[in-house]
Motif scaffolding. Structure first.
Motif, PDB file in Angstrom:
ATOM      1  N   MET A  77       0.830  -1.205   0.000  1.00  0.00           N
ATOM      2  CA  MET A  77       0.000   0.000   0.000  1.00  0.00           C
ATOM      3  C   MET A  77       0.866   1.258   0.000  1.00  0.00           C
ATOM      4  O   MET A  77       0.584   2.226  -0.708  1.00  0.00           O
ATOM      5  N   GLU A  78       1.925   1.248   0.797  1.00  0.00           N
ATOM      6  CA  GLU A  78       2.813   2.395   0.868  1.00  0.00           C
ATOM      7  C   GLU A  78       3.440   2.685  -0.486  1.00  0.00           C
ATOM      8  O   GLU A  78       3.567   3.851  -0.892  1.00  0.00           O
ATOM      9  N   VAL A  79       3.824   1.647  -1.208  1.00  0.00           N
ATOM     10  CA  VAL A  79       4.450   1.820  -2.515  1.00  0.00           C
ATOM     11  C   VAL A  79       3.454   2.400  -3.514  1.00  0.00           C
ATOM     12  O   VAL A  79       3.773   3.338  -4.258  1.00  0.00           O
ATOM     13  N   VAL A  80       2.238   1.874  -3.545  1.00  0.00           N
ATOM     14  CA  VAL A  80       1.229   2.378  -4.475  1.00  0.00           C
ATOM     15  C   VAL A  80       0.907   3.842  -4.177  1.00  0.00           C
ATOM     16  O   VAL A  80       0.805   4.672  -5.099  1.00  0.00           O
ATOM     17  N   VAL A  81       0.756   4.178  -2.921  1.00  0.00           N
ATOM     18  CA  VAL A  81       0.479   5.562  -2.548  1.00  0.00           C
ATOM     19  C   VAL A  81       1.628   6.476  -2.970  1.00  0.00           C
ATOM     20  O   VAL A  81       1.412   7.585  -3.471  1.00  0.00           O
ATOM     21  N   ALA A  82       2.856   6.010  -2.799  1.00  0.00           N
ATOM     22  CA  ALA A  82       4.015   6.819  -3.189  1.00  0.00           C
ATOM     23  C   ALA A  82       4.031   7.063  -4.693  1.00  0.00           C
ATOM     24  O   ALA A  82       4.304   8.178  -5.150  1.00  0.00           O
ATOM     25  N   ALA A 112       1.447   7.080  -6.689  1.00  0.00           N
ATOM     26  CA  ALA A 112       0.338   7.984  -7.003  1.00  0.00           C
ATOM     27  C   ALA A 112       0.679   9.418  -6.638  1.00  0.00           C
ATOM     28  O   ALA A 112       0.391  10.350  -7.402  1.00  0.00           O
ATOM     29  N   GLU A 113       1.287   9.631  -5.481  1.00  0.00           N
ATOM     30  CA  GLU A 113       1.576  10.988  -5.024  1.00  0.00           C
ATOM     31  C   GLU A 113       2.750  11.612  -5.752  1.00  0.00           C
ATOM     32  O   GLU A 113       2.771  12.826  -5.980  1.00  0.00           O
ATOM     33  N   GLU A 114       3.729  10.798  -6.120  1.00  0.00           N
ATOM     34  CA  GLU A 114       4.917  11.334  -6.795  1.00  0.00           C
ATOM     35  C   GLU A 114       4.743  11.393  -8.308  1.00  0.00           C
ATOM     36  O   GLU A 114       5.532  12.041  -8.995  1.00  0.00           O
ATOM     37  N   GLY A 115       3.740  10.691  -8.818  1.00  0.00           N
ATOM     38  CA  GLY A 115       3.461  10.759 -10.248  1.00  0.00           C
ATOM     39  C   GLY A 115       4.346   9.888 -11.118  1.00  0.00           C
ATOM     40  O   GLY A 115       4.383  10.078 -12.338  1.00  0.00           O
ATOM     41  N   GLY A 116       5.040   8.941 -10.528  1.00  0.00           N
ATOM     42  CA  GLY A 116       5.889   8.070 -11.323  1.00  0.00           C
ATOM     43  C   GLY A 116       6.668   7.094 -10.460  1.00  0.00           C
ATOM     44  O   GLY A 116       6.788   7.257  -9.242  1.00  0.00           O
ATOM     45  N   PHE A 117       7.220   6.061 -11.096  1.00  0.00           N
ATOM     46  CA  PHE A 117       7.928   5.012 -10.371  1.00  0.00           C
ATOM     47  C   PHE A 117       9.317   5.467  -9.920  1.00  0.00           C
ATOM     48  O   PHE A 117       9.773   5.107  -8.838  1.00  0.00           O
ATOM     49  N   THR A 118       9.984   6.258 -10.752  1.00  0.00           N
ATOM     50  CA  THR A 118      11.322   6.721 -10.385  1.00  0.00           C
ATOM     51  C   THR A 118      11.275   7.623  -9.161  1.00  0.00           C
ATOM     52  O   THR A 118      12.037   7.463  -8.206  1.00  0.00           O
ATOM     53  N   ALA A 119      10.359   8.589  -9.172  1.00  0.00           N
ATOM     54  CA  ALA A 119      10.233   9.506  -8.034  1.00  0.00           C
ATOM     55  C   ALA A 119       9.801   8.762  -6.778  1.00  0.00           C
ATOM     56  O   ALA A 119      10.260   9.069  -5.669  1.00  0.00           O
ATOM     57  N   ALA A 177      10.503   5.651  -6.070  1.00  0.00           N
ATOM     58  CA  ALA A 177      11.670   4.908  -5.592  1.00  0.00           C
ATOM     59  C   ALA A 177      12.617   5.814  -4.812  1.00  0.00           C
ATOM     60  O   ALA A 177      13.164   5.423  -3.772  1.00  0.00           O
ATOM     61  N   GLN A 178      12.804   7.035  -5.291  1.00  0.00           N
ATOM     62  CA  GLN A 178      13.658   7.985  -4.568  1.00  0.00           C
ATOM     63  C   GLN A 178      13.071   8.324  -3.214  1.00  0.00           C
ATOM     64  O   GLN A 178      13.785   8.398  -2.217  1.00  0.00           O
ATOM     65  N   ARG A 179      11.769   8.495  -3.152  1.00  0.00           N
ATOM     66  CA  ARG A 179      11.111   8.804  -1.872  1.00  0.00           C
ATOM     67  C   ARG A 179      11.233   7.652  -0.889  1.00  0.00           C
ATOM     68  O   ARG A 179      11.427   7.872   0.319  1.00  0.00           O
ATOM     69  N   LEU A 180      11.125   6.429  -1.388  1.00  0.00           N
ATOM     70  CA  LEU A 180      11.157   5.248  -0.517  1.00  0.00           C
ATOM     71  C   LEU A 180      12.562   4.703  -0.299  1.00  0.00           C
ATOM     72  O   LEU A 180      12.738   3.730   0.440  1.00  0.00           O
ATOM     73  N   HIS A 181      13.554   5.305  -0.996  1.00  0.00           N
ATOM     74  CA  HIS A 181      14.960   4.900  -0.859  1.00  0.00           C
ATOM     75  C   HIS A 181      15.170   3.440  -1.286  1.00  0.00           C
ATOM     76  O   HIS A 181      15.836   2.650  -0.615  1.00  0.00           O
ATOM     77  N   VAL A 182      14.559   3.085  -2.419  1.00  0.00           N
ATOM     78  CA  VAL A 182      14.740   1.759  -3.002  1.00  0.00           C
ATOM     79  C   VAL A 182      14.989   1.940  -4.491  1.00  0.00           C
ATOM     80  O   VAL A 182      14.832   3.035  -5.041  1.00  0.00           O
ATOM     81  N   VAL A 183      15.361   0.856  -5.162  1.00  0.00           N
ATOM     82  CA  VAL A 183      15.569   0.926  -6.605  1.00  0.00           C
ATOM     83  C   VAL A 183      14.214   0.894  -7.306  1.00  0.00           C
ATOM     84  O   VAL A 183      13.221   0.374  -6.775  1.00  0.00           O
ATOM     85  N   GLN A 184      14.182   1.424  -8.514  1.00  0.00           N
ATOM     86  CA  GLN A 184      12.921   1.521  -9.242  1.00  0.00           C
ATOM     87  C   GLN A 184      12.335   0.147  -9.532  1.00  0.00           C
ATOM     88  O   GLN A 184      11.107  -0.041  -9.502  1.00  0.00           O
ATOM     89  N   SER A 185      13.190  -0.833  -9.811  1.00  0.00           N
ATOM     90  CA  SER A 185      12.689  -2.174 -10.123  1.00  0.00           C
ATOM     91  C   SER A 185      11.909  -2.761  -8.953  1.00  0.00           C
ATOM     92  O   SER A 185      10.941  -3.511  -9.155  1.00  0.00           O
ATOM     93  N   ALA A 186      12.306  -2.425  -7.718  1.00  0.00           N
ATOM     94  CA  ALA A 186      11.581  -2.923  -6.549  1.00  0.00           C
ATOM     95  C   ALA A 186      10.182  -2.326  -6.481  1.00  0.00           C
ATOM     96  O   ALA A 186       9.218  -3.014  -6.141  1.00  0.00           O
TER      97      ALA A 186
END
Length: 289
Positions: free
Chosen positions: A6-11, A13-20, A22-31
């Motif tokens: 849920m946290e990943v999906v919300v991130a 949605a709020e950041e508008g993309g997978f790369t952003a 990933a940066q917010r969650l401090h993980v790689v984009q593939s994760a």
């Protein structure tokens, strides 16, 4: 389905993309991508429309994200309740604020930090309309903003301060028609090149309201979304600007002129959604005079 998904999906949605995200969650984009795909398989429907240039929520995603936010908030409140019972208040408080008032938060934030060093605070600055929406969506826990009566509906408010606004000009500019006390009228201000703030800003809303009440029409010469940029334009004598006196006082080299009638004003208040505040939010509210 788990909280991390849920946290990943919300991130995303709020950041508008997978790369952003990933940066917010401090993980790689593939994760991030694999987590979203796994959840979509479990739900049997895509949550995002993916194109080359943008990522947007599907109807299923639009329904999922608010529910996920509510679940994450409930989980955070549960953890905070246990920590509070153990005498160790932890958690995170997201505070929305407008440009010009965030500096006034340093005292309550310092008091909260001294009392509960385990509480993390995130400041989110934006236009008052965006902050109000964030309060309703639950992405902001409380806010220090200026709202009119209609905007306060559905929210709990407490007045912090009310202040008038002044006309700020460069010292080299001579304002014709001012009285001996330096006061100006809105009609006189309207004849000058005006530096306005972006529509949706609380200052702009208050200024628009004052000019309408005085039945005075005006046009913006410049429109900015930054207080420092406004002050630089005024300093260069490219225009004058209406702003709250507490903000104007931060630029002592600029002249300040009070209005004789219909002075724009705003009410700064602390605002929160209805319902019981989580322990960490309640702790910060106690320090807000």
């Amino acid at each position: 389905m788990d909280l991390r998904q849920m946290e990943v999906v919300v991130a995303v949605a709020e950041e508008g993309g997978f790369t952003a995200a990933a940066q917010r969650l401090h993980v790689v984009q593939s994760a991030v991508s694999s987590t979203v795909r796994a959840l979509e398989r479990e739900l049997g429907t895509p949550l995002f429309d993916r194109t080359t240039h943008r990522v947007s929520l599907t109807p299923a995603g639009e329904a999922f994200v608010p529910a996920a936010r509510a679940t994450l908030r409930a989980a955070e409140q549960a953890r905070s309740a246990v920590d509070a019972a153990r005498g160790q208040l932890r958690g995170r408080v997201t505070v929305g604020t407008m440009q010009g008032v965030w500096a006034d938060l340093h005292r309550p934030l310092a008091a909260l930090r001294a009392e509960h060093p385990g509480v993390a605070v995130r400041l989110r600055q934006g236009a008052v309309t965006d902050i109000r929406q964030a309060l309703r969506e639950g992405t902001v826990d409380l806010a220090v903003v200026a709202l009119d009566r209609q905007q306060q509906r559905g929210l709990v408010t407490r007045l912090l301060a009310r202040e008038e606004m002044v006309l700020v000009s460069a010292p080299s500019r001579v304002l014709g028609g001012t009285g001996p006390d330096g006061r100006v009228t809105l009609a006189e201000a309207a004849r000058l090149p005006l530096v306005d703030f972006t529509p949706g800003w609380a200052i702009r809303l208050a200024v628009d309201r004052a000019f309408r009440a005085a039945a005075v029409e005006r046009e913006s010469t410049f429109e900015v979304n930054d207080i420092v940029a406004a002050s630089e334009l005024v300093r260069a004598d490219l225009g004058v600007c209406v702003m709250p006196i507490s903000i104007a006082d931060r630029f002592p080299d600029l002249d300040k002129h009070r209005f004789d009638r219909h002075a724009p004003s705003w009410k700064v208040m602390v605002v929160q959604p209805r319902g019981e505040a989580p322990p960490a939010v309640a702790a910060l509210l106690r320090h807000m005079a």
